[in-house]
Design a protein around this motif. Structure first.
Motif, mmCIF file in Angstrom:
data_model
loop_
_atom_site.group_PDB
_atom_site.id
_atom_site.type_symbol
_atom_site.label_atom_id
_atom_site.label_comp_id
_atom_site.label_asym_id
_atom_site.label_seq_id
_atom_site.Cartn_x
_atom_site.Cartn_y
_atom_site.Cartn_z
ATOM 1 N N LEU A 179 0.877 -1.069 0.044
ATOM 2 C CA LEU A 179 0.198 -0.020 -0.029
ATOM 3 C C LEU A 179 0.846 1.049 0.106
ATOM 4 N N ASP A 180 1.947 1.354 0.970
ATOM 5 C CA ASP A 180 2.881 2.587 0.770
ATOM 6 C C ASP A 180 3.715 2.660 -0.382
ATOM 7 N N ALA A 181 3.804 1.601 -0.914
ATOM 8 C CA ALA A 181 4.564 1.536 -2.360
ATOM 9 C C ALA A 181 3.759 2.370 -3.457
ATOM 10 N N GLY B 244 3.478 6.118 -1.156
ATOM 11 C CA GLY B 244 4.563 6.699 -0.412
ATOM 12 C C GLY B 244 5.613 5.984 -0.746
ATOM 13 N N ASP B 245 6.479 5.702 0.030
ATOM 14 C CA ASP B 245 7.832 5.018 -0.144
ATOM 15 C C ASP B 245 8.206 3.694 0.184
ATOM 16 N N ALA B 246 6.975 2.764 0.351
ATOM 17 C CA ALA B 246 7.323 1.248 0.405
ATOM 18 C C ALA B 246 7.706 1.000 1.808
ATOM 19 N N ASP B 247 7.720 2.001 2.819
ATOM 20 C CA ASP B 247 8.352 1.188 4.171
ATOM 21 C C ASP B 247 7.377 1.078 5.262
ATOM 22 N N HIS B 248 6.108 1.114 5.061
ATOM 23 C CA HIS B 248 5.172 1.282 6.336
ATOM 24 C C HIS B 248 5.151 -0.025 6.883
ATOM 25 N N GLY B 249 5.151 -1.302 6.097
ATOM 26 C CA GLY B 249 5.336 -2.459 6.764
ATOM 27 C C GLY B 249 6.454 -2.651 7.443
ATOM 28 N N GLY C 18 1.029 14.115 4.817
ATOM 29 C CA GLY C 18 2.295 12.983 4.472
ATOM 30 C C GLY C 18 2.828 13.123 3.139
ATOM 31 N N ARG C 19 3.577 12.078 2.868
ATOM 32 C CA ARG C 19 4.231 11.852 1.871
ATOM 33 C C ARG C 19 3.125 11.608 0.474
ATOM 34 N N ALA C 20 2.165 10.800 0.928
ATOM 35 C CA ALA C 20 1.049 10.590 -0.347
ATOM 36 C C ALA C 20 0.316 11.899 -0.961
#
Ligand code: ADP
Ligand code: MG
Length: 228
Positions: free
Chosen positions: A42-44, A47-52, A190-192
């Motif tokens: 989802l963050d990918a 965002g920057d693909a690091d939430h997990g 946020g980033r999004a």
């Protein structure tokens, strides 16, 4: 039936004690570990693909911090420990936000057991802390979009006399619906938010992890009853 007109079957859960709080946080950590690829995917997208990875690093540190011989005297102390550990171990925006939320909730719970009214206040304080730090409003496509309806649902359930287990399930359902409802929104925090209109069509990762944390609470209270 008891004096409140409710079935007095011994299966009511009216308070959250330290052991159950610890079980909740461990269940949340397990859920984050299980779903870390989902959160990262989802963050990918927005965002920057690091939430997990962020959440998993944080909750792995939390599990270590509240294990072993850590012996809090109140539910609030335990939640404060969770919050401080998240702040110190998660690099992303979500660390300070969740950390502040757990710390603010903890400040409301200075007893070894918390009842529904106390927990409603604690959840409200957690929401206020997230909003104070992140300045997100409802509809900005953030964790607030899951947390706010969850807090309201919990409050409404407790006010209408529901037991803790039902209030937690109502909060979990509301968080889940709130997270899913972020998909058509355009991110404004946020980033999004850097993506502008391209953030539309993706579920918010932080709202999704918030729903996981509430589901862990509801499941933990259900498990407490099943153990009896
Ligand atoms: P980062 O954005 O620093 O990479 P994460 O990926 O761990 O951090 O977390 C992203 C999530 O944090 C978003 O999906 C959103 O739910 C939440 N978030 C970001 N900024 C805010 C904010 N200002 N207020 C509330 N939540 C926010
Ligand atoms: Mg991220």
């Amino acid at each position: 039936m008891n004096g409140n007109g409710r079935a007095d079957d011994g299966n009511r859960v009216d308070t959250l004690d330290i052991a159950t709080t610890r079980a909740w946080i461990r269940a949340a950590a397990a859920a984050v570990d299980r779903d870390r690829e989902v959160l990262t995917a989802l963050d990918a997208a927005i965002g920057d693909a690091d939430h997990g990875a962020n959440m998993n690093r944080g909750f792995t540190a939390v599990t270590a911090a509240i294990g072993g011989d850590y012996a809090p005297e109140t539910v609030g102390q335990l939640l404060a420990k969770v919050g401080m550990t998240l702040i110190s171990s998660v690099g992303g925006a979500s660390g300070p936000l969740y950390g502040s939320a757990f710390r603010a909730a903890g400040r409301q719970l200075a007893t070894p057991e918390a009842d529904g009214d106390q927990l409603a206040l604690a959840l409200r304080a957690a929401l206020d802390a997230v909003r104070a730090l992140g300045a997100a409003a409802a509809g900005d496509k953030t964790m607030v979009d899951a947390l706010m309806p969850a807090v309201t649902a919990f409050d409404d359930a407790v006010t209408s006399g529901a037991e803790l287990r039902a209030a937690a399930r109502a909060a979990s359902d509301a968080a889940d619906a709130g997270a899913r409802a972020t998909t058509p929104l355009q991110a404004r925090k946020g980033r999004a938010s850097y993506l502008g209109e391209r953030s539309i069509g993706h579920q918010d990762p932080g709202a999704t992890s918030t729903a996981l944390i509430f589901a862990a609470l509801a499941d933990t209270l259900d498990a407490r009853v099943a153990e009896r």
